[in-house]
Motif scaffolding. Structure first.
Motif, short mmCIF file in Angstrom:
data_model
loop_
_atom_site.label_atom_id
_atom_site.label_comp_id
_atom_site.label_asym_id
_atom_site.label_seq_id
_atom_site.Cartn_x
_atom_site.Cartn_y
_atom_site.Cartn_z
N GLU A 28 8.42 -1.23 -8.61
CA GLU A 28 7.38 -0.38 -9.65
C GLU A 28 7.20 -0.26 -11.28
N THR A 43 5.50 -3.76 -10.96
CA THR A 43 4.10 -3.90 -11.20
C THR A 43 3.13 -3.11 -12.09
N ARG A 100 1.15 -11.62 -10.37
CA ARG A 100 0.62 -10.99 -9.21
C ARG A 100 1.43 -10.65 -8.54
N GLY A 118 -4.01 -5.27 6.14
CA GLY A 118 -4.73 -5.37 5.13
C GLY A 118 -5.61 -6.33 5.37
N ASP A 166 -8.37 -4.19 4.05
CA ASP A 166 -8.99 -3.26 2.74
C ASP A 166 -6.87 -3.93 1.84
N PRO A 167 -6.87 -4.69 1.05
CA PRO A 167 -5.10 -5.41 0.92
C PRO A 167 -4.68 -3.79 0.41
N SER A 168 -5.35 -2.66 0.53
CA SER A 168 -4.12 -1.60 -0.20
C SER A 168 -3.65 -1.52 1.08
N LEU A 169 -4.37 -1.20 1.92
CA LEU A 169 -4.19 -1.50 3.63
C LEU A 169 -2.54 -2.34 3.77
N TRP A 182 -0.47 -2.34 1.61
CA TRP A 182 0.93 -1.95 1.19
C TRP A 182 1.15 -0.43 1.76
N GLN A 183 0.15 -0.15 2.25
CA GLN A 183 0.25 1.05 2.94
C GLN A 183 0.65 0.95 4.27
N HIS A 239 4.52 -0.24 3.90
CA HIS A 239 5.60 1.15 3.78
C HIS A 239 5.78 2.20 4.86
#
Length: 144
Positions: free
Chosen positions: A6, A9, A19, A43, A46-49, A51-52, A55
């Protein structure tokens, strides 16, 4: 208190200095491969998906070790992915193909374990301190 990931990041990625790129590292296990494919399919929406999903899988790995097809769709719904689009990706094999292609890159580079971090050619193995990552990132930035 932030962990090293974190902190890297928030310090380097958020500022645009670096990146973060994830490379799938498959181990031949059918369940692990399907979970990588599932994260890849999330992903693609959406790229954030990605990572979700990543996790979610990590946090629920014991339950997902014997994941069936419905469990993967449930994971997609839990992270906010469009389940119909997710299912189409997973059923077509697209996510598995893309995860396997990335895995081939890691194997060609001699990367077999995880976690492994590559900072402009400097390889860092295992979970390290923020200072270790910051030093490698700053050296890479200074050499540009």
């Amino acid at each position: 208190m932030l962990g090293p990931g974190e902190e890297v990041t928030s310090t380097f990625v958020a500022s645009g200095q670096a990146r973060f790129v994830f490379y799938h590292n498959l181990d031949g296990n059918r369940t692990a491969t399907s979970l990588h494919a599932a994260a890849q399919c999330a992903g693609e929406q959406d790229p954030s998906l990605f990572w979700q999903a990543h996790h979610y899988i990590y946090e629920n790995q014991r339950q997902l070790f014997a994941a069936g097809r419905q469990d993967l769709s449930d994971m997609a719904a839990a992270v906010g992915a469009d389940v119909e689009t997710f299912d189409q990706c997973l059923d077509s094999g697209s996510g598995a193909q893309k995860a396997a292609a990335v895995d081939e890159v890691t194997k060609a580079r001699g990367i077999r374990g995880r976690p492994v971090f590559d900072i402009n050619g400097t390889t860092i193995f295992g979970n390290q301190s923020f200072e270790t990552f910051a030093q490698a990132i700053n050296q890479a930035l200074d050499s540009q």
